[in-house]
Design a protein around this motif. Structure first.
Motif, mmCIF file in Angstrom:
data_model
loop_
_atom_site.group_PDB
_atom_site.id
_atom_site.type_symbol
_atom_site.label_atom_id
_atom_site.label_comp_id
_atom_site.label_asym_id
_atom_site.label_seq_id
_atom_site.Cartn_x
_atom_site.Cartn_y
_atom_site.Cartn_z
ATOM 1 N N MET A 117 0.845 -1.187 0.000
ATOM 2 C CA MET A 117 0.000 0.000 0.000
ATOM 3 C C MET A 117 0.881 1.238 0.000
ATOM 4 O O MET A 117 1.908 1.283 0.678
ATOM 5 N N VAL A 118 0.467 2.226 -0.801
ATOM 6 C CA VAL A 118 1.147 3.515 -0.864
ATOM 7 C C VAL A 118 0.076 4.588 -0.698
ATOM 8 O O VAL A 118 -0.980 4.506 -1.333
ATOM 9 N N ARG A 119 0.356 5.547 0.136
ATOM 10 C CA ARG A 119 -0.607 6.639 0.305
ATOM 11 C C ARG A 119 -0.785 7.364 -1.023
ATOM 12 O O ARG A 119 0.182 7.560 -1.766
ATOM 13 N N PRO A 120 -2.018 7.782 -1.335
ATOM 14 C CA PRO A 120 -2.291 8.371 -2.656
ATOM 15 C C PRO A 120 -1.504 9.636 -2.965
ATOM 16 O O PRO A 120 -1.247 9.932 -4.124
ATOM 17 N N ASP A 121 -1.074 10.369 -1.954
ATOM 18 C CA ASP A 121 -0.332 11.604 -2.208
ATOM 19 C C ASP A 121 1.177 11.387 -2.329
ATOM 20 O O ASP A 121 1.929 12.329 -2.541
ATOM 21 N N ASN A 122 1.633 10.145 -2.251
ATOM 22 C CA ASN A 122 3.064 9.853 -2.297
ATOM 23 C C ASN A 122 3.474 9.434 -3.716
ATOM 24 O O ASN A 122 3.794 8.279 -3.974
ATOM 25 N N SER A 123 3.471 10.380 -4.624
ATOM 26 C CA SER A 123 3.744 10.079 -6.035
ATOM 27 C C SER A 123 5.179 9.602 -6.268
ATOM 28 O O SER A 123 5.424 8.787 -7.149
ATOM 29 N N ARG A 124 6.132 10.078 -5.475
ATOM 30 C CA ARG A 124 7.531 9.642 -5.640
ATOM 31 C C ARG A 124 7.661 8.145 -5.382
ATOM 32 O O ARG A 124 8.311 7.422 -6.138
ATOM 33 N N VAL A 125 7.013 7.667 -4.339
ATOM 34 C CA VAL A 125 7.082 6.239 -4.016
ATOM 35 C C VAL A 125 6.275 5.427 -5.029
ATOM 36 O O VAL A 125 6.700 4.342 -5.431
ATOM 37 N N GLN A 126 5.155 5.949 -5.472
ATOM 38 C CA GLN A 126 4.381 5.263 -6.507
ATOM 39 C C GLN A 126 5.233 5.081 -7.751
ATOM 40 O O GLN A 126 5.246 3.997 -8.357
ATOM 41 N N ALA A 127 5.963 6.116 -8.145
ATOM 42 C CA ALA A 127 6.823 6.039 -9.333
ATOM 43 C C ALA A 127 7.928 4.998 -9.146
ATOM 44 O O ALA A 127 8.266 4.263 -10.078
ATOM 45 N N PHE A 128 8.481 4.920 -7.939
ATOM 46 C CA PHE A 128 9.508 3.908 -7.670
ATOM 47 C C PHE A 128 8.956 2.511 -7.907
ATOM 48 O O PHE A 128 9.554 1.708 -8.617
ATOM 49 N N TYR A 129 7.800 2.203 -7.309
ATOM 50 C CA TYR A 129 7.241 0.859 -7.458
ATOM 51 C C TYR A 129 6.872 0.566 -8.908
ATOM 52 O O TYR A 129 7.087 -0.547 -9.394
ATOM 53 N N GLN A 130 6.362 1.545 -9.613
ATOM 54 C CA GLN A 130 6.045 1.341 -11.027
ATOM 55 C C GLN A 130 7.314 1.056 -11.824
ATOM 56 O O GLN A 130 7.309 0.240 -12.744
ATOM 57 N N SER A 131 8.428 1.678 -11.445
ATOM 58 C CA SER A 131 9.687 1.474 -12.174
ATOM 59 C C SER A 131 10.236 0.061 -11.993
ATOM 60 O O SER A 131 11.069 -0.381 -12.793
ATOM 61 N N ILE A 132 9.776 -0.656 -10.961
ATOM 62 C CA ILE A 132 10.262 -2.031 -10.766
ATOM 63 C C ILE A 132 9.166 -3.062 -11.050
ATOM 64 O O ILE A 132 9.237 -4.195 -10.598
ATOM 65 N N GLY A 133 8.152 -2.634 -11.801
ATOM 66 C CA GLY A 133 7.185 -3.594 -12.323
ATOM 67 C C GLY A 133 5.874 -3.722 -11.578
ATOM 68 O O GLY A 133 5.058 -4.576 -11.918
ATOM 69 N N TYR A 134 5.622 -2.898 -10.578
ATOM 70 C CA TYR A 134 4.357 -2.966 -9.856
ATOM 71 C C TYR A 134 3.328 -2.093 -10.554
ATOM 72 O O TYR A 134 3.653 -1.039 -11.085
ATOM 73 N N GLY A 135 2.096 -2.562 -10.548
ATOM 74 C CA GLY A 135 1.015 -1.799 -11.148
ATOM 75 C C GLY A 135 -0.104 -1.602 -10.146
ATOM 76 O O GLY A 135 -0.274 -2.385 -9.214
ATOM 77 N N GLU A 136 -0.869 -0.565 -10.376
ATOM 78 C CA GLU A 136 -1.977 -0.246 -9.480
ATOM 79 C C GLU A 136 -3.163 -1.151 -9.761
ATOM 80 O O GLU A 136 -3.523 -1.379 -10.907
ATOM 81 N N GLN A 137 -3.747 -1.697 -8.705
ATOM 82 C CA GLN A 137 -4.991 -2.455 -8.793
ATOM 83 C C GLN A 137 -6.040 -1.663 -8.029
ATOM 84 O O GLN A 137 -5.793 -1.238 -6.901
ATOM 85 N N GLN A 138 -7.181 -1.471 -8.647
ATOM 86 C CA GLN A 138 -8.250 -0.716 -7.996
ATOM 87 C C GLN A 138 -8.908 -1.586 -6.933
ATOM 88 O O GLN A 138 -9.461 -2.636 -7.236
ATOM 89 N N ARG A 139 -8.807 -1.151 -5.701
ATOM 90 C CA ARG A 139 -9.422 -1.825 -4.571
ATOM 91 C C ARG A 139 -9.930 -0.769 -3.612
ATOM 92 O O ARG A 139 -9.388 0.342 -3.553
ATOM 93 N N ILE A 140 -10.893 -1.110 -2.855
ATOM 94 C CA ILE A 140 -11.341 -0.243 -1.776
ATOM 95 C C ILE A 140 -10.872 -0.887 -0.487
ATOM 96 O O ILE A 140 -11.139 -2.065 -0.238
ATOM 97 N N ILE A 141 -10.161 -0.124 0.309
ATOM 98 C CA ILE A 141 -9.661 -0.637 1.576
ATOM 99 C C ILE A 141 -10.610 -0.171 2.670
ATOM 100 O O ILE A 141 -10.839 1.027 2.838
ATOM 101 N N LEU A 142 -11.164 -1.116 3.366
ATOM 102 C CA LEU A 142 -12.034 -0.826 4.496
ATOM 103 C C LEU A 142 -11.265 -1.129 5.772
ATOM 104 O O LEU A 142 -10.500 -2.090 5.832
ATOM 105 N N ALA A 143 -11.462 -0.309 6.772
ATOM 106 C CA ALA A 143 -10.720 -0.487 8.013
ATOM 107 C C ALA A 143 -11.593 -0.125 9.202
ATOM 108 O O ALA A 143 -12.582 0.604 9.067
ATOM 109 N N LYS A 144 -11.196 -0.644 10.351
ATOM 110 C CA LYS A 144 -11.897 -0.328 11.591
ATOM 111 C C LYS A 144 -10.896 -0.467 12.731
ATOM 112 O O LYS A 144 -10.201 -1.477 12.837
#
Length: 153
Positions: A117-144
C-alpha cells in the motif's frame, strides 16, 4: 561525446534483523517518515520476528544499516512494509535490492503474489514501485479500529 562512467554501486549484505539492529532500524524508519503515532515500530519488529510468516530484512553497507523491508504473508498473498533507504544512500539501487530480497523471501515461502500500500499523495514512491514492475490495482480498503478510535487518513 561519451557518457560519464557509471558510479559503482555498493552491494548490500541482506540478512534478517538482529537484536542489535533494532534501534538503528527504528531510527531509519523514523528518518524516512514511515512511522505513525498509532504504530509502535519496535512492536512491529517484535511481531514480525515472532513467527515464520514474516521477517524484517536489513540491508547493510559496510556494516551500517542503510535499507530495510518488512515482509510477510497470510498464506495466500505477501505484503511488504517499511521499505526504507537511508537518505544518504538513495540513488544506489538499495530500494530495488530490498524489494528483490522481499520477493525472493516470499517465493521461498511459496507465495505467488505480493501486495503493498502507498498513500495516494506519495507520487515519488508510486513512481519507484512502477519502475520495478508494480502496477496499481483498484481496490477499496475498508478499516476499523477495534478500540473504537476514529479512522486515520
Amino acid at each position: 561525446m561519451n557518457a560519464p562512467p557509471a558510479k559503482p554501486v555498493a552491494a548490500l549484505a541482506i540478512a534478517p534483523i538482529e537484536d542489535a539492529d533494532i534501534a538503528a532500524v527504528v531510527a531509519l524508519w523514523q528518518g524516512c517518515g514511515l512511522t505513525r503515532p498509532w504504530n509502535d515500530p519496535a512492536a512491529d519488529i517484535a511481531l514480525a520476528r515472532k513467527g515464520a510468516n514474516a521477517a524484517v530484512l536489513v540491508g547493510r553497507d559496510g556494516g551500517a544499516v542503510v535499507a530495510t523491508a518488512m515482509v510477510g504473508h497470510d498464506g495466500h498473498r505477501g505484503w511488504v512494509y517499511y521499505v526504507a533507504t537511508d537518505t544518504g544512500h538513495r540513488g544506489k539501487g538499495h530500494g530495488r535490492t530490498m524489494m528483490h530480497a522481499a520477493e525472493d523471501w516470499l517465493r521461498q515461502a511459496g507465495i505467488e503474489k505480493l501486495q503493498l500500500m502507498v498513500r495516494p499523495d506519495n507520487s515519488r514512491v508510486q513512481a519507484f514501485y512502477q519502475s520495478i514492475g508494480y502496477g496499481e490495482q483498484q481496490r477499496i480498503i475498508l478499516a476499523k479500529w477495534l478500540d473504537g478510535r476514529e479512522l486515520t487518513p
